[in-house]
Scaffold this motif. Structure first.
Motif, PDB file in Angstrom:
ATOM      1  N   SER A  39     -15.352   5.994  12.516  1.00 55.93           N
ATOM      2  CA  SER A  39     -15.502   4.574  12.156  1.00 55.93           C
ATOM      3  C   SER A  39     -14.176   3.957  11.705  1.00 55.93           C
ATOM      4  CB  SER A  39     -16.571   4.416  11.071  1.00 55.93           C
ATOM      5  OG  SER A  39     -16.176   5.159   9.948  1.00 55.93           O
ATOM      6  N   THR A  40     -13.111   4.749  11.679  1.00 54.55           N
ATOM      7  CA  THR A  40     -11.821   4.214  11.223  1.00 54.55           C
ATOM      8  C   THR A  40     -10.878   3.915  12.396  1.00 54.55           C
ATOM      9  OG1 THR A  40     -10.668   6.327  11.061  1.00 54.55           O
ATOM     10  CG2 THR A  40     -12.030   5.706   9.177  1.00 54.55           C
ATOM     11  N   VAL A  41     -11.364   4.104  13.610  1.00 59.19           N
ATOM     12  CA  VAL A  41     -10.509   3.874  14.781  1.00 59.19           C
ATOM     13  C   VAL A  41     -11.108   2.762  15.644  1.00 59.19           C
ATOM     14  CG1 VAL A  41      -9.504   6.197  14.883  1.00 59.19           C
ATOM     15  CG2 VAL A  41     -11.699   5.756  15.996  1.00 59.19           C
ATOM     16  N   PHE A  69     -14.477   7.266  23.016  1.00 58.81           N
ATOM     17  CA  PHE A  69     -13.128   6.938  23.469  1.00 58.81           C
ATOM     18  C   PHE A  69     -12.613   5.861  22.523  1.00 58.81           C
ATOM     19  CE2 PHE A  69     -15.128   8.722  27.177  1.00 58.81           C
ATOM     20  CZ  PHE A  69     -14.112   9.387  27.851  1.00 58.81           C
ATOM     21  N   ALA A  70     -11.457   6.088  21.923  1.00 61.37           N
ATOM     22  CA  ALA A  70     -10.969   5.136  20.918  1.00 61.37           C
ATOM     23  C   ALA A  70      -9.451   5.077  20.935  1.00 61.37           C
ATOM     24  CB  ALA A  70     -11.453   5.575  19.548  1.00 61.37           C
ATOM     25  N   GLU A  71      -8.926   4.063  20.268  1.00 61.57           N
ATOM     26  CA  GLU A  71      -7.472   3.970  20.127  1.00 61.57           C
ATOM     27  C   GLU A  71      -7.099   3.897  18.661  1.00 61.57           C
ATOM     28  OE1 GLU A  71      -5.706   0.838  22.460  1.00 61.57           O
ATOM     29  OE2 GLU A  71      -6.530   1.683  24.318  1.00 61.57           O
ATOM     30  N   ALA A  72      -5.976   4.499  18.337  1.00 63.33           N
ATOM     31  CA  ALA A  72      -5.395   4.373  16.998  1.00 63.33           C
ATOM     32  C   ALA A  72      -3.897   4.513  17.198  1.00 63.33           C
ATOM     33  CB  ALA A  72      -5.916   5.446  16.061  1.00 63.33           C
ATOM     34  N   ASP A  73      -3.150   3.625  16.577  1.00 68.34           N
ATOM     35  CA  ASP A  73      -1.692   3.664  16.697  1.00 68.34           C
ATOM     36  C   ASP A  73      -1.246   3.686  18.177  1.00 68.34           C
ATOM     37  OD1 ASP A  73       0.312   3.869  14.441  1.00 68.34           O
ATOM     38  OD2 ASP A  73       1.175   5.267  15.907  1.00 68.34           O
ATOM     39  N   PHE A  80     -15.099  13.841  19.528  1.00 70.47           N
ATOM     40  CA  PHE A  80     -16.438  14.420  19.633  1.00 70.47           C
ATOM     41  C   PHE A  80     -17.051  14.393  18.246  1.00 70.47           C
ATOM     42  CE2 PHE A  80     -14.555  15.919  23.458  1.00 70.47           C
ATOM     43  CZ  PHE A  80     -15.604  15.975  24.365  1.00 70.47           C
ATOM     44  N   LYS A  81     -18.068  13.572  18.099  1.00 74.37           N
ATOM     45  CA  LYS A  81     -18.743  13.498  16.812  1.00 74.37           C
ATOM     46  C   LYS A  81     -19.918  14.458  16.905  1.00 74.37           C
ATOM     47  CE  LYS A  81     -20.280  10.013  13.623  1.00 74.37           C
ATOM     48  NZ  LYS A  81     -20.648   8.636  13.407  1.00 74.37           N
TER      49      LYS A  81
END
Ligand code: HPA
Length: 274
Positions: A39-41, A69-73, A80-81
Motif C-alpha cells: 500500500s506504500t507504492v 505490478f507497481a512503481e516506486a522511485d 507478491f502479497k
C-alpha cells in the motif's frame, strides 16, 4: 517425475502476460504480516491469484494472494502479497511459482522477505536480519525434484547465494536509513508446527541465527535461474525455548506489523539504490 513448469503454467503465464503493464526489474515476495508494504507504492495493476489458472490457493491468514505490478522511485516492481508454503501441503514446484513467474517476466533480481524466529541470543523481536547464508538441509531432498533443472543448475546456484551484489545494496540502504540490520544464517524449517526447544538448540549449535518456514528453496531456485536473490527476515519472536512465551501465528503477524515502518524504509531505500 520432472514437470515442465512453462508447460504446466502455460495458461497462467498467458494470463499474466496479457494483464501485465510492464516487465518488472525487481521482485519482492512479502512475507507473513509484511504485505502492507504494497500500500506504500504506486500500484499499476493488481491481480488476484484466484483469477490465475492453476495458482495454488493460499490457506494462511496474513497471506492474501495478490500479484501486484507497481512503481516506486521510477523502478518497476512486481510484488507478491502472500506466498506458497511447503507446510500447506504444496509441492516444491508450486512453492517456487512466484520466482518462476518473476523469471518468466524477465526479472533478474528478487528479494525474499519473511517472518522468522530469532535463534541468535543477541537478536530481539522487531530486528531485521539480512541473510548471509541459508541452511536448507530440511528441503534438499525435495529440491532435487526441482523441475526443469539439471543437477548442475542446482549445484551452481550456490556460487552466489544469497546475492552478494543485492546484499551490499540492502546493507547500504540500512546504513543510509540508520536501521540496525542484523546479519546471519536463515534456517529453513519445514513446519507446520513451530520448532521444539531441542530443535532450536541444535540449530543454535550449528550457527543458525533465525528460523522460518520459507525462502531457502525460493532462493536456491532463483539463483539456479541466474537471478540475484537475497532475503530479509523480520524477527517476530524469539525461537522456541529461547524465551518462555508460547509461539503463535497471531504473535508473528502482530510483531511484523510493529516493524512495518522500519521495514518499509529499508525496502524503499533498497529500491532507490538498485
Ligand atoms: N519458527 C519458524 N517459523 C517462524 C518463526 C519461528 O519461530 N517465527 C516466524 N516464523
Amino acid at each position: 517425475m520432472k514437470i515442465d513448469l512453462s508447460f504446466k503454467y502455460k495458461d497462467l503465464l498467458e494470463h499474466i502476460n496479457k494483464e501485465k503493464p510492464f516487465n518488472p526489474e525487481f521482485t519482492i515476495i512479502l512475507g507473513s504480516g509484511l504485505g502492507d508494504f504494497a500500500s506504500t507504492v504506486d500500484v499499476k495493476k493488481s491481480i488476484s491469484t484466484e483469477d490465475l489458472p492453476g495458482y495454488p490457493p493460499s490457506t494462511v491468514s496474513g497471506h492474501s494472494g495478490k500479484i501486484i505490478f507497481a512503481e516506486a522511485d521510477s523502478k518497476k516492481l512486481l510484488l507478491f502479497k502472500g506466498r506458497i508454503h511447503f507446510y500447506e501441503g504444496y509441492k516444491i514446484y508450486e512453492c517456487v511459482l512466484p520466482v518462476f513467474i518473476a523469471h518468466k517476466l524477465g526479472c533478474s533480481k528478487i528479494l525474499l522477505t519473511n517472518a522468522a524466529g530469532g535463534i541468535n541470543r543477541n537478536y530481539s523481536p522487531g530486528d531485521l536480519m539480512l541473510a548471509y547464508s541459508f541452511n536448507g538441509i530440511d528441503i534438499k531432498k525435495e529440491l532435487t525434484q526441482l523441475i526443469g533443472l539439471t543437477a548442475n543448475d542446482v549445484k551452481s546456484a550456490f556460487v552466489n547465494l544469497p546475492s552478494s551484489q543485492l546484499n551490499s545494496v540492502i546493507k547500504k540502504a540500512s546504513i543510509k536509513e540508520n536501521i540496525l540490520l542484523q546479519e546471519g544464517t536463515y534456517w529453513f524449517s519445514k513446519g507446520p508446527s513451530y520448532e521444539t526447544p531441542a530443535e532450536i538448540n541444535m540449530m543454535y549449535k550449528f550457527n543458525g541465527d533465525a528460523v522460518g518456514m520459507s525462502t531457502v528453496h525460493e532462493a536456491i531456485f532463483a539463483a539456479s535461474l541466474k537471478m540475484e536473490a537475497s532475503s530479509v527476515s523480520c524477527i517476530t519472536n524469539l525461537a522456541a525455548g529461547i524465551s518462555n512465551t508460547k509461539l503463535s501465528h497471531a504473535e508473528v503477524t502482530e510483531s511484523a506489523k510493529m516493524v512495518k515502518s522500519k521495514f518499509e524504509r529499508l525496502i524503499k531505500r533498497t529500491i532507490s539504490f538498485i
